[in-house]
Design a protein around this motif. Structure first.
Motif, PDB file in Angstrom:
ATOM      1  N   ILE A  73       0.844  -1.201   0.000  1.00 55.38           N
ATOM      2  CA  ILE A  73       0.000   0.000   0.000  1.00 55.38           C
ATOM      3  C   ILE A  73       0.877   1.246   0.000  1.00 55.38           C
ATOM      4  O   ILE A  73       0.636   2.204  -0.744  1.00 55.38           O
ATOM      5  N   SER A  74       1.941   1.226   0.820  1.00 54.69           N
ATOM      6  CA  SER A  74       2.837   2.388   0.856  1.00 54.69           C
ATOM      7  C   SER A  74       3.450   2.642  -0.497  1.00 54.69           C
ATOM      8  O   SER A  74       3.509   3.786  -0.969  1.00 54.69           O
ATOM      9  N   ARG A  75       3.892   1.579  -1.130  1.00 54.19           N
ATOM     10  CA  ARG A  75       4.543   1.748  -2.445  1.00 54.19           C
ATOM     11  C   ARG A  75       3.533   2.276  -3.467  1.00 54.19           C
ATOM     12  O   ARG A  75       3.871   3.138  -4.278  1.00 54.19           O
ATOM     13  N   ASN A  76       2.317   1.765  -3.408  1.00 55.46           N
ATOM     14  CA  ASN A  76       1.283   2.275  -4.319  1.00 55.46           C
ATOM     15  C   ASN A  76       1.078   3.768  -4.112  1.00 55.46           C
ATOM     16  O   ASN A  76       0.975   4.534  -5.063  1.00 55.46           O
ATOM     17  N   LEU A  77       1.024   4.172  -2.823  1.00 52.49           N
ATOM     18  CA  LEU A  77       0.772   5.578  -2.524  1.00 52.49           C
ATOM     19  C   LEU A  77       1.908   6.436  -3.037  1.00 52.49           C
ATOM     20  O   LEU A  77       1.696   7.520  -3.585  1.00 52.49           O
ATOM     21  N   ARG A  78       3.126   5.950  -2.883  1.00 49.73           N
ATOM     22  CA  ARG A  78       4.272   6.762  -3.327  1.00 49.73           C
ATOM     23  C   ARG A  78       4.278   6.895  -4.834  1.00 49.73           C
ATOM     24  O   ARG A  78       4.741   7.900  -5.373  1.00 49.73           O
ATOM     25  N   ALA A  79       3.759   5.875  -5.523  1.00 50.45           N
ATOM     26  CA  ALA A  79       3.757   5.927  -6.997  1.00 50.45           C
ATOM     27  C   ALA A  79       2.571   6.714  -7.533  1.00 50.45           C
ATOM     28  O   ALA A  79       2.541   7.048  -8.712  1.00 50.45           O
ATOM     29  N   LEU A  88      -9.217  -0.274   9.267  1.00 51.65           N
ATOM     30  CA  LEU A  88      -9.593   0.687  10.307  1.00 51.65           C
ATOM     31  C   LEU A  88      -8.490   1.728  10.506  1.00 51.65           C
ATOM     32  O   LEU A  88      -8.762   2.920  10.583  1.00 51.65           O
ATOM     33  N   LEU A  89      -7.247   1.274  10.606  1.00 51.17           N
ATOM     34  CA  LEU A  89      -6.188   2.164  11.075  1.00 51.17           C
ATOM     35  C   LEU A  89      -5.442   2.890   9.977  1.00 51.17           C
ATOM     36  O   LEU A  89      -4.993   4.008  10.173  1.00 51.17           O
ATOM     37  N   LEU A  90      -5.304   2.253   8.828  1.00 52.26           N
ATOM     38  CA  LEU A  90      -4.416   2.838   7.825  1.00 52.26           C
ATOM     39  C   LEU A  90      -4.792   4.270   7.449  1.00 52.26           C
ATOM     40  O   LEU A  90      -3.918   5.137   7.388  1.00 52.26           O
ATOM     41  N   PRO A  91      -6.069   4.579   7.226  1.00 51.28           N
ATOM     42  CA  PRO A  91      -6.402   5.968   6.882  1.00 51.28           C
ATOM     43  C   PRO A  91      -6.051   6.922   8.006  1.00 51.28           C
ATOM     44  O   PRO A  91      -5.634   8.053   7.754  1.00 51.28           O
ATOM     45  N   ILE A  98      -8.029   8.576  -2.626  1.00 51.95           N
ATOM     46  CA  ILE A  98      -6.665   8.143  -2.940  1.00 51.95           C
ATOM     47  C   ILE A  98      -6.324   6.899  -2.118  1.00 51.95           C
ATOM     48  O   ILE A  98      -5.809   5.899  -2.646  1.00 51.95           O
ATOM     49  N   LEU A  99      -6.642   6.957  -0.828  1.00 49.91           N
ATOM     50  CA  LEU A  99      -6.332   5.811   0.037  1.00 49.91           C
ATOM     51  C   LEU A  99      -7.113   4.589  -0.420  1.00 49.91           C
ATOM     52  O   LEU A  99      -6.563   3.491  -0.537  1.00 49.91           O
ATOM     53  N   HIS A 100      -8.388   4.793  -0.701  1.00 53.81           N
ATOM     54  CA  HIS A 100      -9.236   3.681  -1.126  1.00 53.81           C
ATOM     55  C   HIS A 100      -8.668   3.033  -2.391  1.00 53.81           C
ATOM     56  O   HIS A 100      -8.534   1.820  -2.488  1.00 53.81           O
ATOM     57  N   ASP A 101      -8.306   3.874  -3.357  1.00 54.05           N
ATOM     58  CA  ASP A 101      -7.786   3.351  -4.626  1.00 54.05           C
ATOM     59  C   ASP A 101      -6.533   2.521  -4.414  1.00 54.05           C
ATOM     60  O   ASP A 101      -6.339   1.493  -5.062  1.00 54.05           O
ATOM     61  N   ASN A 102      -5.672   2.992  -3.521  1.00 51.27           N
ATOM     62  CA  ASN A 102      -4.384   2.324  -3.387  1.00 51.27           C
ATOM     63  C   ASN A 102      -4.425   1.137  -2.440  1.00 51.27           C
ATOM     64  O   ASN A 102      -3.507   0.329  -2.428  1.00 51.27           O
ATOM     65  N   MET A 103      -5.491   1.065  -1.629  1.00 51.36           N
ATOM     66  CA  MET A 103      -5.583  -0.044  -0.669  1.00 51.36           C
ATOM     67  C   MET A 103      -6.238  -1.276  -1.273  1.00 51.36           C
ATOM     68  O   MET A 103      -5.938  -2.400  -0.864  1.00 51.36           O
ATOM     69  N   ARG A 104      -7.140  -1.053  -2.218  1.00 51.19           N
ATOM     70  CA  ARG A 104      -7.981  -2.142  -2.693  1.00 51.19           C
ATOM     71  C   ARG A 104      -7.190  -3.347  -3.204  1.00 51.19           C
ATOM     72  O   ARG A 104      -7.444  -4.475  -2.812  1.00 51.19           O
ATOM     73  N   PHE A 124     -14.296  -7.131  -4.877  1.00 46.30           N
ATOM     74  CA  PHE A 124     -12.869  -6.860  -5.010  1.00 46.30           C
ATOM     75  C   PHE A 124     -12.431  -5.950  -3.877  1.00 46.30           C
ATOM     76  O   PHE A 124     -13.021  -4.895  -3.656  1.00 46.30           O
ATOM     77  N   GLY A 125     -11.383  -6.363  -3.168  1.00 51.82           N
ATOM     78  CA  GLY A 125     -10.839  -5.524  -2.109  1.00 51.82           C
ATOM     79  C   GLY A 125     -11.573  -5.637  -0.790  1.00 51.82           C
ATOM     80  O   GLY A 125     -11.139  -5.063   0.205  1.00 51.82           O
TER      81      GLY A 125
END
Lengths: 352, 721
Positions: free
Chosen positions: A267-273, A312-315, A334-340, B639-640
């Motif tokens: 997830i972190s890497r997705n967010l950075r990209a 629960l916690l990541l956001p 943004i968080l939702h997109d990168n977490m899924r 998904f997800g």
């Protein structure tokens, strides 16, 4: 979430670690239930606060006045007993009588660092300087409108939070191991404020943005405010040492599977990209998140960290650590997109 | 820093993304260009078609490129329409100038000027049309409909040629399909449906309008069923080719074979039948006559089919039967033809004069409605031989001869006939053939052939024609001749059927009979020669009765009807790249069956393996089995979505899944240690019990029909995740 009413009575488990984990979970639940009795309609906030307390972190609330922040902080502080009867067995606690269960500082532009930390005062009787402990010497500290004070005071406060100590006139005074800060800032009224920069925000484990409580809960607040006013300051339900023990047990006993760690990293890497993110989150934020995840799992009666805890916690952990590209505001999206996608991979991994 | 750099790189579209953006536009350009090409095929030369395609592609791509151009977006739709019309007109004017002035023609050569003009005209036309259409389609959903209509019309226009039986058009498609034993109509229809569906899908994908996918599925189903209908029942056949067109041999015109205004030459090209000659024959009169029947008996109003057993004994009452009376003689030669009708046809016919019709095997029931062998005795005698012959059969009883001489009670027929024959040289004055020829010559000279006439509702249409403006069609000429012949004592009747110009055969052995060839003619009985056709051919005509040569179609249908070696050889020649449809179908079916069986095998395996497996794998297998059962009834994790959230979501249906999920995750993520959540009632983890409980809850919470479907679905496990 499974209700674990039968946990205290305990099952015939042989493993000692498991028994202590059961006890630790019991401590968290007792604390939660006690605070719930005082603060109505804020169950999620209560849980997050307890998770932060257990994970040895601090919380920044973005909230409006009169939403029950003080009530929450006070309820947590008062639910934690001073542990006087244990003091004799604890040599590191000679200063414990300076420690209040709960303090509140209202930050203003003219506040000075010594108003927070305390200051040496000349005692004419003993003809010597004595350190007068400031309000930071508490189990639970409510730092109200932390962005309204000068950077100098903010830095004193943040040192206390980061190092669990205060330094006045080259003398360093340790704070209690339980030291837990709930800071607030008003998200709208920004005139004459000193907004906290991202590195300082990094000191807070969670930043929680809250909405108004629902209608039913608000009615209940009005119905029961008299009772709660009269009954406030009920007996502590857990002791300081119990919480410290629970911290240690949870850290030891709650498993973090490799799949969980890879999910966090992915997830972190997705967010950075992500093009919408100017600066991604640090590795430290992930390290800090691990105890929080363990605490969240324990609070839910689990001995392993699961996808739910991440959701629960990541956001709350990453939200204030990301710097978004100018013009982009939709952090949740943004968080939702990168977490899924990493979460989907995590879910699939359990069947692999 | 590296993150930023990579982010900046990503801001430029990668090749895959660019393809994703441009592929729909290119596909749409290809589809619209294809339909425009089809539309232009019959209207212009190859240069014009290529220009049309180029203009279309350019318009599509330009419209896509300037999709977000603010200037273009502000323009009113009316102005865009006007600009398109102006551009198209400019193209036409420019083309006219180039083709009309001698300058370009002088510089290059006339044919180059013509091609240039066509190219410019079609380039401007297609660019304007497609450009305006694309801009409108990008603006509103209504514009997209116009686009779909254009594509559909491109195929419909081509298909409408099929409606008239031109199954070989366009040739490349017709040849492709026919050499593989397919009906070209079905192939073209399938292509058209495919194009329209693809275009609809593109509109769906690109514009992100809220059309539901199942609307599209329904549309696809409709298109498919249309193709299926055509495949099973053939194309709807236009009803009007059932009658003989100009001869009026149809049910509603039974009382009145003269029907004015209903005749037109719109469908004149429509093939009616094809005849294959088994024997060598070339008609002397320049036309092949196929006789279907004859009007010979006076019914009080006009001539009609006879009911008298003694009359028309040469006509064949039913296929398979023989003529009751044949006139062989030296002047006639036996010729066998095989005839196949392409449209439903009332009664069979044969080359003049048919003596026997025998059913023949139908080589292609999808194409030919009916096939038969016609054995005929064709006339080969010189017409001069008829001079001096007596009219009528001496063997006829008096009453039959009487019938053949009856005509309307109108003295003018006799007067005119005597006036015409009065001019004959004395030695021929009483000769029946010479008299008949004089009448024919009179009508040839003075009659005007026309389909638009006003005689039908006169009491006697033939009189109205003959003593009126002499303007009419074959029926009028035939009746008028017959009445005049009868008035001077020559037994005559009206023969009906088809008359095809001999040139149409073009040297081949097959002959295409088209709707325009429906005909009626006067016939005279000469002793020893039988019924002889003496057909008036008016020199003036108001109708274009010519047809385009249909040599390829004629030969193709002939080869199909003959079903002989030549056609087989042609097929064998094509077999090099032909697909064996039966084999392909069987292979597909086997593959499908194997897939389904494999699906069931995996499904059953996944359902039953937890009962056989050991404890270490139980948490995975049991949970998977439960997921399979949920997926089969249509419940699956999004998904997800986390496993816990999924379990909570289905909590209303299967509450036991939450416990199973917790136990599963405790093992999968918790280091294989029974967690506190699993203590108490779940101590020892009764996997079998949890599994069964979930199963029981699903059974209790779903309808029997849904469970049946779940059981039958071989691939339900694929949806479990």
């Amino acid at each position: 979430m499974p209700e674990l009413a039968s946990l205290e009575t305990g099952s015939a488990n042989s493993a000692g670690g498991e028994a202590s984990l059961t006890a630790a979970i019991g401590v968290l639940h007792r604390l939660r239930d006690a605070v719930r009795g005082q603060v109505i309609g804020r169950d999620e906030m209560i849980e997050l606060a307890i998770i932060a307390l257990t994970a040895d972190g601090h919380v920044l609330l973005e909230d409006f006045p009169g939403s029950g922040k003080t009530t929450l902080a006070k309820a947590i502080g008062e639910a934690i007993g001073d542990g006087q009867h244990e003091k004799d067995n604890d040599p590191g606690r000679e200063a414990a009588h300076f420690i209040a269960p709960f303090r509140r500082i209202q930050f203003t532009p003219d506040l000075l660092p010594s108003d927070v930390t305390g200051a040496p005062i000349f005692d004419s009787a003993s003809n010597a300087f004595h350190f007068r402990h400031g309000p930071v010497f508490a189990h639970v500290l409510l730092a109200d409108e932390i962005n309204r004070t000068s950077p100098k005071v903010q830095s004193a406060m943040l040192e206390a939070m980061g190092e669990k100590q205060v330094t006045v006139d080259n003398a360093t005074y340790p704070l209690d191991a339980l030291f837990f800060v709930i800071a607030t800032q008003n998200p709208l009224d920004l005139v004459g404020t000193y907004p906290l920069p991202v590195p300082q925000l990094d000191r807070f484990l969670f930043k929680i943005t809250m909405a108004h409580i629902d209608r039913q809960a608000e009615l209940e607040v009005l119905d029961t405010w008299r009772d709660r006013r009269d009954n406030s300051g009920g007996a502590p339900v857990v002791s300081r040492n119990e919480i410290l023990a629970a911290r240690a047990t949870i850290d030891r006993e709650v498993a973090i599977a490799d799949a969980i760690k890879s999910t966090l990293v992915d997830i972190s890497r997705n967010l950075r990209a992500d093009e919408r993110v100017l600066q991604g989150n640090s590795t430290r934020s992930l390290v800090l998140m691990l105890p929080a995840l363990q605490a969240a799992a324990a609070l839910r009666g689990r001995d392993f960290v699961s996808a739910e805890d991440i959701e629960l916690l990541l956001p709350r952990v990453l939200g204030h650590r990301l710097e978004l590209t100018p013009g982009v505001a939709d952090l949740g999206r943004i968080l939702h997109d990168n977490m899924r996608e990493p979460l989907e991979r995590l879910a699939k991994s359990t069947l692999a | 820093m590296q993150d930023k750099a990579s982010a900046r790189i990503r801001a430029h579209p990668r090749p895959a993304e660019r393809l994703e953006r441009t592929a729909p536009a290119l596909a749409r350009a290809a589809i619209i260009a294809g339909s425009l090409w089809l539309l232009s095929l019959s209207l212009t030369v190859a240069t014009g078609s290529i220009a049309a395609v180029a203009g279309c592609v350019a318009a599509c791509l330009l419209a896509k490129l300037h999709e977000n151009n603010p200037l273009l977006r502000q323009l009113r739709a009316v102005f865009i329409m006007l600009a398109a019309v102006a551009l198209a007109m400019l193209g036409v004017i420019l083309a006219g100038w180039i083709a009309g002035r001698g300058l370009v023609a002088a510089l290059f050569e006339p044919i180059a000027a013509f091609h240039l003009a066509e190219a410019i005209k079609w380039l401007c036309f297609s660019f304007a049309l497609v450009g305006a259409m694309r801009i409108l389609a990008q603006r509103s959903s209504v514009g997209g409909i116009v686009e779909v209509l254009l594509v559909a019309s491109g195929f419909t226009v081509v298909l409408s040629a099929h409606r008239n039986g031109m199954i070989n058009r366009p040739f490349f498609l017709g040849d492709f399909a026919l050499s593989r034993g397919l009906d070209p109509a079905t192939v073209l229809l399938a292509l058209g449906c495919g194009a329209v569906l693809l275009l609809a899908a593109l509109l769906l994908v690109e514009d992100n309008r809220r059309r539901l996918p199942y609307h599209f599925a329904l549309f696809a189903l409709l298109c498919l069923s249309l193709v299926g209908y055509v495949r099973s029942f053939g194309l709807p056949t236009p009803q009007m080719t059932d009658d003989l067109g100009l001869t009026g041999n149809s049910a509603q015109a039974r009382e009145n074979p003269f029907h004015d205004g209903e005749n037109n030459t719109e469908n004149k090209q429509a093939p009616v039948a094809v005849a294959v000659f088994r024997d060598d024959y070339e008609p002397a009169g320049g036309a092949y006559y196929f006789r279907e029947g004859a009007y010979s008996q006076w019914n009080g109003y006009m001539l009609d089919f006879t009911s008298h057993p003694g009359m028309d004994r040469d006509l064949i009452p039913a296929p398979g039967a023989q003529a009751r009376e044949t006139v062989g003689g030296a002047g006639r030669k036996p010729v066998t033809t095989t005839i196949g009708t392409l449209v439903p046809h009332r009664s069979p016919f044969g080359l003049d004069t048919p003596v026997a019709l025998a059913p023949a095997p139908n080589p292609n029931p999808l194409r030919f409605k009916r096939t038969w062998d016609a054995h005929s005795l064709v006339p080969q005698f010189d017409l001069n031989a008829l001079l001096g012959m007596a009219a009528g059969n001496p063997a006829w009883p008096a009453e039959v001869r009487e019938e053949y001489l009856r005509l309307p009670d109108d003295p003018r027929y006799g007067e005119l006939a005597r006036e015409i024959t009065g001019g004959l040289r004395p030695q021929y004055a009483a000769d029946p053939f010479a008299q008949a020829w004089a009448i024919k010559a009179h009508l040839d000279r003075n009659g005007i052939y026309s389909l638009a006439n006003e005689h039908a509702y006169a009491e006697d249409p033939a009189a109205s024609f003959l003593f009126g403006d002499l303007t009419g069609y074959c029926m009028h000429f035939a009746f008028a001749s017959t009445y005049m012949l009868r008035s001077i004592g020559i037994p005559a009747r009206v023969g009906i059927g088809y008359s095809v110009p001999a040139a149409n055969r073009a040297g081949g052995s097959s002959l295409l009979i088209q709707a325009i060839h429906g005909h009626a003619w006067p016939e005279i009985y000469f002793a020893g020669h039988g019924w002889v056709i003496v057909d008036p051919a008016p020199q003036q005509t108001l109708v274009d009765m010519t047809t385009d040569p249909q040599n390829e179609l004629q030969q193709l249908l002939g080869d199909m009807l003959r079903g002989d070696a030549a056609f087989e050889e042609f097929l064998a020649e094509q077999a090099g790249f032909a697909i064996d449809w039966r084999l392909a179908r069987n292979a597909m079916l086997s593959l499908l069956a194997a897939l389904v069986l494999a699906g069931y095998a995996v499904k059953l395996y996944r359902l039953w393996i937890p009962a056989l497996a050991g404890r270490p794998a139980q948490h995975r297998l049991s949970y998977r089995a439960a997921l399979d059962r949920l997926a089969a009834v249509g419940i699956r994790r999004r998904f997800g979505e986390s496993r816990e959230a999924f379990a909570r979501r289905v909590g209303a249906l299967a509450p036991a899944l939450q416990a199973l999920t917790a136990a599963h995750l405790a093992h999968a993520l918790g280091g294989h240690r029974p967690g506190p959540a699993n203590t108490g009632s779940l101590a020892g983890e009764d996997w079998r019990g949890m599994r069964r409980k979930v199963g029981a809850e699903i059974r209790a919470g779903t309808s029997a029909g849904k469970r049946l479907l779940a059981m039958l679905d071989p691939f339900s496990w694929l949806r479990a995740k």
